[in-house]
Design an enzyme around this catalytic site. Structure first.
Site, short mmCIF file in Angstrom:
data_model
loop_
_atom_site.label_atom_id
_atom_site.label_comp_id
_atom_site.label_asym_id
_atom_site.label_seq_id
_atom_site.Cartn_x
_atom_site.Cartn_y
_atom_site.Cartn_z
N LYS A 279 35.12 -45.75 -44.93
CA LYS A 279 35.83 -45.80 -46.08
C LYS A 279 35.81 -46.57 -47.43
CE LYS A 279 40.94 -46.01 -47.52
NZ LYS A 279 42.66 -45.09 -47.11
N LYS A 291 51.51 -47.30 -55.07
CA LYS A 291 52.53 -47.82 -53.69
C LYS A 291 53.21 -48.52 -54.08
CE LYS A 291 48.34 -47.90 -50.56
NZ LYS A 291 49.44 -47.51 -49.94
N ASP A 361 47.66 -41.34 -52.61
CA ASP A 361 47.84 -41.95 -52.16
C ASP A 361 47.27 -41.52 -50.51
OD1 ASP A 361 48.10 -44.55 -51.14
OD2 ASP A 361 50.07 -45.35 -50.95
N GLU A 363 44.17 -41.26 -49.64
CA GLU A 363 43.46 -40.52 -50.76
C GLU A 363 42.01 -40.67 -49.71
OE1 GLU A 363 44.52 -43.57 -50.37
OE2 GLU A 363 42.48 -44.73 -49.79
N ARG A 365 41.55 -39.71 -47.09
CA ARG A 365 40.71 -38.94 -46.32
C ARG A 365 39.55 -37.94 -47.15
NH1 ARG A 365 46.81 -37.58 -44.35
NH2 ARG A 365 46.70 -39.41 -44.36
N1 BES Z 1 45.41 -47.29 -46.97
C1 BES Z 1 46.00 -46.49 -47.08
C2 BES Z 1 46.34 -47.31 -45.48
C3 BES Z 1 47.15 -48.32 -45.40
C4 BES Z 1 48.39 -49.16 -45.57
C5 BES Z 1 46.11 -49.41 -44.27
C6 BES Z 1 48.40 -50.11 -45.04
C7 BES Z 1 46.34 -50.37 -43.90
C8 BES Z 1 47.40 -51.13 -44.65
C9 BES Z 1 45.83 -45.32 -47.18
O1 BES Z 1 45.14 -44.93 -48.69
C10 BES Z 1 47.63 -44.51 -47.33
O2 BES Z 1 48.10 -44.71 -48.76
N2 BES Z 1 47.56 -43.81 -46.47
C11 BES Z 1 49.19 -43.38 -46.42
C12 BES Z 1 49.14 -41.98 -46.53
C13 BES Z 1 50.43 -40.82 -46.64
C14 BES Z 1 50.41 -40.98 -47.99
C15 BES Z 1 50.37 -40.12 -45.91
C16 BES Z 1 50.64 -43.84 -45.89
O3 BES Z 1 49.62 -45.03 -44.89
O4 BES Z 1 51.68 -44.32 -46.08
ZN ZN Z 2 43.73 -46.05 -48.31
ZN ZN Z 3 46.44 -44.69 -49.92
#
Ligand code: BES
Ligand code: ZN
Ligand code: ZN
Length: 516
Positions: A279, A291, A361, A363, A365
């Site tokens: 990724k 975020k 967010d 993204e 996947r």
């Molecule tokens: N990049 C983030 C995940 C992340 C968060 C990595 C903190 C490292 C530290 C990812 O893209 C994300 O935002 N995922 C969401 C998914 C949710 C919207 C289902 C998450 O983890 O909140």
């Molecule tokens: Zn991310």
């Molecule tokens: Zn994200």
């Protein structure tokens, strides 16, 4: 020379150790300090005493000197003690505690205590000499030159690119004439992880998709006879019909790049390649599902999957591993704008599946879905993807281990075996249909990019989503969000982006070379 050394040893032997250390420290005049800086240091490992008269030492050092250096109060695991003017070749000697001289593989921890102790102790010793501005440091292999080298290289690393005050540069080399090959291998493993740390830590206004691709191209340049690199532009991504990837990248002014690298370490055989997918979100603002601002700066490391995967291929090339590896990294930013994905939008991935984007967010996947489809076109022996995919992975395992979701027991064994050696651990997580059902139930499309019970089992629904783009029998998804950064959990890594699990990926690739 030897007389004066003996005299020094005899005259100081009777003094209590603590006193002597501070005495020598106090006696250092500025001139002597300068002298000391200009010369060499030594990091020497000693085991913890088990009985009072038990002074087990490592065999690499002159015995008289070594027994002196390990006298005095016991030196606890990971602690250090500095001696000045003890040895004529090494004006500064740091003795470091390795813990007990027995622990090998630990089935509770799933690593080798001895290797972890060496990495931690050597890093402490090297940093102590770095603080003293000793430019050249010899390192006692402590019985495991690779672990010692990793401790030195990882422990000394600090990201200071944008600071006027630079971390003092220390050159390390193996002390004694033991296994130099293992030492050099350890240096390459450590440097590989440091490359990933640098890319992850660097600010997102510098590490754009184009900069990332250029950096990897540059790092692979010395191995150009075995490496092919493609920096695929937006037009190529469009031709490939990677609608999910494009839907994320279009929210940003920064053009996307699909990085594709081929390392042909085993060109003679038509061995199917290992395909690694990472990724590569160079900044994740969350997009329209923005975020919270607190902690958002860490999302410059959301390309950690791409960084660890590409760094492991650079390392595989440097190690001349006889294996064919293809690295794929969809690189782009996830930003909110008039062109960005909106919650409820439907996009179409390369394999024709439609996806309802309920949370912009989620993204990672989306971009991985297209990259995984593309990975299948290479008839791979295995596909392994790495991604900082879900914050909930950190909730589940913290920074202890990378979560591994895999459809293959063989692949799991290979990854697990590699992680035991590196100490950069992995832990198996479920890929149940239970989770698949939660992402295939979508109002508008074939899939939804978030699970229908949104917070529950976040890492598992994300993995199940990726699984919908995989038909290969040997696939593993590594969710590395929990290990992305280090505060003080891993003693041989300073605070900052960790570059984990680069060494485990390298060790895994190396393991495939010896696989029947
Ligand atoms: N990049 C983030 C995940 C992340 C968060 C990595 C903190 C490292 C530290 C990812 O893209 C994300 O935002 N995922 C969401 C998914 C949710 C919207 C289902 C998450 O983890 O909140
Ligand atoms: Zn991310
Ligand atoms: Zn994200």
């Amino acid at each position: 020379k030897s007389i004066s050394l003996k005299y020094r040893l005899r005259s100081r032997r009777s003094r209590p150790l603590r006193l002597m250390t501070s005495y020598t420290e106090r006696c250092l005049t500025p001139r002597k300090r300068r002298w000391q800086r200009e010369t060499e240091g030594l990091v020497l490992g000693v085991y913890e005493k088990e009985k009072e008269d038990d002074t087990r030492l490592l065999p690499t050092v002159d015995v008289d000197f070594a027994s002196f250096a390990s006298s005095g109060p016991p030196l606890k695991k990971g602690k250090s003690r500095i001696f000045y003017g003890l040895h004529e070749d090494f004006p500064s000697v740091v003795v470091v505690g390795l813990g007990k001289n027995s622990p090998g593989f630990c089935s509770k921890e799933n690593w080798y205590n001895c290797k972890e102790n060496i990495r931690a102790a050597v890093s402490v010793g090297c940093r102590a000499l770095q603080d003293l501005e000793v430019p050249l440091v010899e390192v006692d292999p402590c019985g495991d030159p690779q672990a010692a080298a990793e401790g030195a290289v990882l422990g000394l690393f600090e990201y200071d690119e944008f600071k006027k005050k630079k971390t003092f540069a220390v050159k390390t080399q193996l002390h004694g004439s033991s296994d130099t090959t293992a030492w050099e291998r350890g240096v390459l493993y450590g440097e590989g992880q440091n490359l990933a740390r640098r890319l992850m830590e660097a600010p997102a206004n510098h590490v754009t998709p184009a900069f990332f691709a250029d950096t990897i191209e540059q790092k692979l340049a010395p191995f150009s006879d075995k490496v092919i690199i493609h920096k695929r532009p937006k037009s190529w991504i469009e031709e490939q019909q990677m609608g999910a990837f494009l839907s994320v990248s279009k929210g940003s002014e920064e053009p996307p790049v699909f990085l594709e690298i081929h390392y042909n370490g085993n060109a003679e055989s038509s061995q199917p390649p290992l395909v690694l997918v990472g990724k590569g979100i160079t900044f994740d603002s969350g997009g329209i599902s923005l975020k919270p601002s607190s902690g958002m700066e860490a999302m410059r490391a959301d390309m950690g999957g791409a960084a660890t995967v590409c760094s492991s291929i650079v390392t595989a090339a440097a190690l001349k591993l006889p294996v064919n590896i293809i690295g794929l990294a969809p690189l782009c930013e996830n930003m909110p704008s008039g062109k960005a994905n909106k919650p409820g939008d439907v996009v179409k991935a390369k394999n024709g599946k439609t996806i309802q984007v309920d949370n912009t967010d989620a993204e990672g996947r989306l971009i991985l879905a297209d990259a995984l489809c593309y990975a299948h076109t290479f008839n791979p022996k295995a596909i392994v993807n790495a991604a900082t995919l879900t914050g909930a992975m950190d909730v589940a395992l913290g920074s202890a281990a990378t979560g591994v979701f895999t459809n293959s027991d063989w692949l799991w064994k290979q990854l697990f075996k590699a992680s035991i050696v590196t100490g950069d651990r992995v832990w198996r997580m479920p890929l149940f249909q239970h989770y698949t059902k939660q992402v295939t139930d979508s109002q508008l499309a074939d899939l939804n990019n978030i699970g229908k019970y949104s917070r529950s089992g976040g890492p598992c629904t994300a993995a199940a989503f990726l699984g919908e783009f995989v038909t290969a029998p040997h696939w593993a998804h590594l969710d590395m969000a929990g290990v992305m950064s280090n505060k003080d959990e891993i003693p041989y890594l300073r605070k900052g982006m960790s570059g984990r699990p680069t060494r485990t990926l390298v060790e895994f690739a190396a393991g495939l070379c010896t696989e029947p």
